[in-house]
Design an enzyme around this catalytic site. Structure first.
Site, PDB file in Angstrom:
ATOM      1  N   GLN A 269       0.819  -1.200   0.000  1.00 18.83           N
ATOM      2  CA  GLN A 269       0.000   0.000   0.000  1.00 18.83           C
ATOM      3  C   GLN A 269       0.857   1.257   0.000  1.00 18.83           C
ATOM      4  OE1 GLN A 269      -1.225   0.431   4.601  1.00 18.83           O
ATOM      5  NE2 GLN A 269      -1.678  -1.597   3.728  1.00 18.83           N
TER       6      GLN A 269
ATOM      7  N   ARG B 285      -4.421   0.585  -1.722  1.00 18.60           N
ATOM      8  CA  ARG B 285      -3.855  -0.750  -1.873  1.00 18.60           C
ATOM      9  C   ARG B 285      -3.358  -0.947  -3.297  1.00 18.60           C
ATOM     10  NH1 ARG B 285      -8.816  -2.450   0.410  1.00 18.60           N
ATOM     11  NH2 ARG B 285      -8.692  -2.489   2.688  1.00 18.60           N
TER      12      ARG B 285
END
Length: 319
Positions: free
Chosen positions: A95, A191
């Protein structure tokens, strides 16, 4: 009498969470998939409740709005910090977080610069910390083609390590790692990759590929740390980080150690051992996982026992 503000933990269920916040810290957990204790938080997704004193039962965001005298009359609209303890029973997603400008424009909140103190790490544990792409075009290509082994930088970690993770840093906490995270008060995460895993309902979690490409720093650059330690008898005060967002310290107390305030307010979380916090002659127990804020009126305090604490503040004049 002025008292420290002790916080009730806020637990967050995560697909990668476990139960070590109970086995290590003694917290009573609502499930065996607890990934995070939001130890000190005024964020809407998990607000700390004061456990003691005249403000007992109030939330931290309430105090920030209604009792600025506790914080030295700050100008920020929201309480700027969030302190967490994370238990990674499994790998977190790869992420990246935005900076303030992108976060406010696209998510309506602060960006997210953070840092990690490694409380514990299983043998062979590692984090993802940065990437190998040299241009945005190469970054996008490697992500689209799923060339994760070529793209991601893997770094082994062990107990006691410290990492600064500025906004724009591609990262992931690996399984078997427990950390104390100090960060800006933001819950915006983009993400990049989640190992194609599915949740309890059989669904994969949302990815944010374009946002990730937008905000990732290219080329990657790991910040240098200027860690400083000051001995006080058998105790030690370590300054890990001094930034525009927060300053982070370790207080390792063996016996007794005295402190004086140089910030408008100070956050602290016990990550090891047992001791007592002494304010105005009154003793408060410090157990593993205890978190509190020393408000503006507390100008000096003592800590007694055998205890390791991660503390933070937003002082601008101590660089």
């Amino acid at each position: 009498m002025v008292e420290p503000l002790f916080m009730k933990p806020v637990f967050q269920d995560k697909i990668w969470g476990g139960s070590r916040l109970h086995t290590v810290f003694g917290f009573e957990l609502p499930s065996d998939k607890i990934g995070e204790d939001w130890a000190i938080s005024a964020h809407p997704h998990g607000k700390s409740v004061i456990e003691n004193g005249p403000f007992k039962g109030q939330t931290l965001d309430q105090l920030w709005q209604d009792h600025q005298e506790l914080f030295g009359h700050q100008s920020e609209e929201v309480f700027p910090l969030l302190v967490k303890i994370l238990d990674a029973e499994d790998d977190l997603s790869v992420q990246v977080h935005p900076d303030d400008e992108y976060g406010k424009h696209h998510a309506g909140e602060l960006g997210k610069t953070e840092c990690w103190y490694i409380i514990d790490a299983a043998p062979g544990a590692e984090i993802i910390y940065g990437h190998h792409a040299q241009t945005k075009e190469e970054l996008a290509e490697m992500i689209q083609e799923g060339r994760w082994d070529d793209l991601l930088k893997h770094v082994p970690v062990r107990k006691g390590d410290f990492f600064f993770v500025p906004s724009g840093t591609m990262h992931a906490i690996g399984k078997g790692i427990m950390i104390l995270e100090t960060q800006q008060s933001s819950d915006t995460t983009y993400r990049v990759y989640d190992y194609d895993r599915k949740d309890a309902q059989g669904n994969t979690r949302e990815l944010h590929i374009q946002q990730s490409i937008d905000v990732t720093n290219v080329p990657d650059h790991a910040p240098e740390l200027a860690i400083k330690e000051v001995r006080k008898g058998n105790s030690a005060i370590t300054t890990y980080l001094q930034t525009e967002f927060f300053n982070v310290y370790e207080w390792l107390v063996k016996g007794e150690c005295s402190f004086k305030a140089f910030a408008p307010y100070t956050l602290m979380t016990v990550i090891e051992g047992f001791g007592y916090l002494v304010v105005d002659g009154k003793e408060y127990e410090l157990n593993m996982g205890t978190s509190c804020i020393l408000p503006n009126q507390v100008k000096e305090w003592q800590i007694k026992g055998d205890v390791r604490i991660i503390a933070s503040d937003t002082a601008k004049n101590n660089k």
